[in-house]
Design an enzyme around this catalytic site. Structure first.
Site, PDB file in Angstrom:
ATOM      1  N   GLY A 138      43.039  48.871  43.505  1.00 41.46           N
ATOM      2  CA  GLY A 138      42.601  47.516  43.228  1.00 41.46           C
ATOM      3  C   GLY A 138      41.445  47.128  44.116  1.00 41.46           C
ATOM      4  O   GLY A 138      41.564  47.155  45.341  1.00 41.46           O
ATOM      5  N   GLY A 166      52.492  45.659  38.677  1.00 43.07           N
ATOM      6  CA  GLY A 166      53.083  45.853  37.364  1.00 43.07           C
ATOM      7  C   GLY A 166      52.822  44.667  36.451  1.00 43.07           C
ATOM      8  O   GLY A 166      52.187  43.691  36.836  1.00 43.07           O
ATOM      9  N   CYS A 197      47.202  47.501  40.871  1.00 39.94           N
ATOM     10  CA  CYS A 197      47.488  46.946  42.190  1.00 39.94           C
ATOM     11  C   CYS A 197      48.108  47.976  43.122  1.00 39.94           C
ATOM     12  O   CYS A 197      48.746  48.931  42.683  1.00 39.94           O
ATOM     13  CB  CYS A 197      48.433  45.751  42.070  1.00 39.94           C
ATOM     14  SG  CYS A 197      47.795  44.426  41.034  1.00 39.94           S
TER      15      CYS A 197
END
Length: 462
Positions: A31, A107, A5
């Site tokens: 992403g 994360g 991400c």
């Protein structure tokens, strides 16, 4: 391995949504599954998000509807949660007793499942399946009085990786886990504080990089003022920055963890040339992540550098896979050799990693078919032997070829004339760091945070 991400945020700027769009565009490599932007005008938060690349999700009409002065954005590649559910697209925006809030998270939390089950037993209802939604519920259910206290209370319960942007109608907050797994940078654009996963997002919008958000730090922007505090207990956690950011994930024009990705990758190549020299005619990279270490290898060894493989940058994730009898065409769609360069030559091929080994074998076969006399494989990282639980969607251990086979056996499998991996010591030397600064668990199995056995078992089923 898959990207994960990218996050971006900006405070108090009349073009907040547009700058966030540009920031996400610069972070597209992190992403490519979905994208979203949430913006506040000080009274309410509005948002738009959908599946697809940033340029396809956001058109001029959708951006015009995102009116406000503070915004956060998110690019997603699922490492946790179903990828086909719209409820898993971020930023997550909720309304609760004290107003609205939005979060964007990069994360993976290793205790998310445990926390989720406890929250569900207490009556929480989840819309999606991401660990990011757990953070929202922890904030909302906290019994602390002030919002910042609620956030600190929530973060103190988390184990694992989070670089986080949290937005209310009045505040923009950036937070990084105490281990510092994922990068998060702070900058300034014409007086507006900005945050991003990588500095390349600042470069695109003309923002000035100030510094990294420190591991365990919470940066609060409110009423035009920036303040900082430490998450209680964070000083007890060992700094564990993800070294794979340097190897593969970050853009080479970014600075992360205080260092130039380009210079670190080039040093990978230089050290690799010293550790595994070979007599050859050309050094060629597997683009794109192999390009910079290949330059370093070429400069150190004196072997000429050439782009012997050309990448098709227009191959999307929706490419239809061919029938089994045409299985090799998948690699050829993405990479194509230049026979005029390769014919009769001894080639050193530089790549960032070998995961299962099947792609490397197809590339080597393709180079031999194009006329290469010898193909020597060099990898700008150590053998990947262990899965990651902190935000990189790696295969299970039994699918990582280096976990079960020696370098000699891998060399034979991929059909190379020789194979050399950058040593762990060489990799750390290139970053000017040590084991005390980086997480190297994917190479040595030494996880800085205890991973629950049920998470390990669950990952084997994916």
């Amino acid at each position: 391995m898959k990207e994960y991400c990218g996050i971006f945020g900006i405070y108090d700027n009349p073009n907040a949504a547009y700058y966030t769009y540009l920031g996400l565009y610069a972070l597209q490599h992190r992403g490519q599954e979905s994208a979203g932007i949430a913006v506040t005008d000080g009274k309410r938060i509005t948002y738009y998000r959908d599946f697809g690349l940033v340029s396809s999700v956001f058109k001029s009409d959708s951006l015009k509807k995102l009116t406000g002065h503070t915004a956060i954005g998110h690019n997603r590649y699922s490492t946790s949660g179903a990828s086909d559910s719209p409820d898993n697209i971020q930023p997550i925006v909720v309304s609760y007793k004290y107003g609205q809030l939005a979060i964007a998270h990069n994360g993976n939390l290793v205790n998310a499942l445990e926390l989720r089950e406890k929250l569900e037993e207490e009556g929480s209802i989840f819309r999606g399946t991401t660990d990011s939604e757990v953070i929202v519920h922890l904030i909302v259910k906290s019994r602390k009085k002030k919002f910042l206290e609620k956030l600190i209370d929530a973060l103190s319960k988390l184990k694992g990786a989070y670089s986080l942007l949290v937005m209310t109608n009045k505040k923009l907050i950036a937070a990084r886990d105490p281990w510092g797994f994922r990068p998060l940078c702070m900058g300034e654009l014409n007086g507006s504080p900005v945050f991003a996963s990588e500095t390349c997002a600042f470069d695109l919008i003309g923002a000035r990089y100030i510094r990294d958000v420190e591991p365990g730090e919470i940066v609060v922007v409110e009423n035009g003022k920036v303040s900082s505090l430490r998450l209680p207990g964070s000083e007890k956690c060992k700094k564990s920055q993800c070294i794979f950011e340097f190897i593969y994930f970050a853009r080479p024009d970014s600075r992360i963890f205080g260092k130039s990705v380009y210079e670190v990758r080039k040093e990978f190549g230089r050290i690799l040339a010293r550790e595994y020299p070979v007599e050859a005619d050309l050094v060629i990279p597997v683009p794109d992540s192999g390009v910079v270490p290949a330059l370093g290898y070429s400069q150190e060894s004196g072997i000429p550098f050439e782009m012997g493989l050309i990448r098709n940058h227009y191959v999307g994730r929706t490419f239809i896979k061919p029938e089994q009898k045409m299985r090799d065409i998948g690699v050829k769609v993405k990479l194509n050799p230049i026979p005029e360069l390769l014919k009769g030559k001894r080639i050193v091929v530089i790549d960032d990693s070998i995961v299962r080994g099947t792609t490397s074998r197809k590339i080597i076969r393709m180079l031999r078919e194009a006329g290469a006399k010898e193909v020597h494989m060099r990898i700008s990282s150590p053998p990947t032997k262990w899965p990651c639980y902190f935000g990189i969607d790696t295969p299970t251990r039994d699918q990582l070829i280096a976990s079960s086979y020696s370098v000699e056996e891998i060399c034979k499998f991929i059909e190379a004339d020789s194979l050399g991996y950058l040593s762990l010591e060489g990799m750390l030397e290139a970053t000017c760091g040590s084991r005390e600064e980086f997480c190297t668990a994917c190479f040595d199995g030494k996880y800085p945070v205890d991973v629950p056995e049920r998470i390990v078992e669950q990952s084997k089923k994916k």
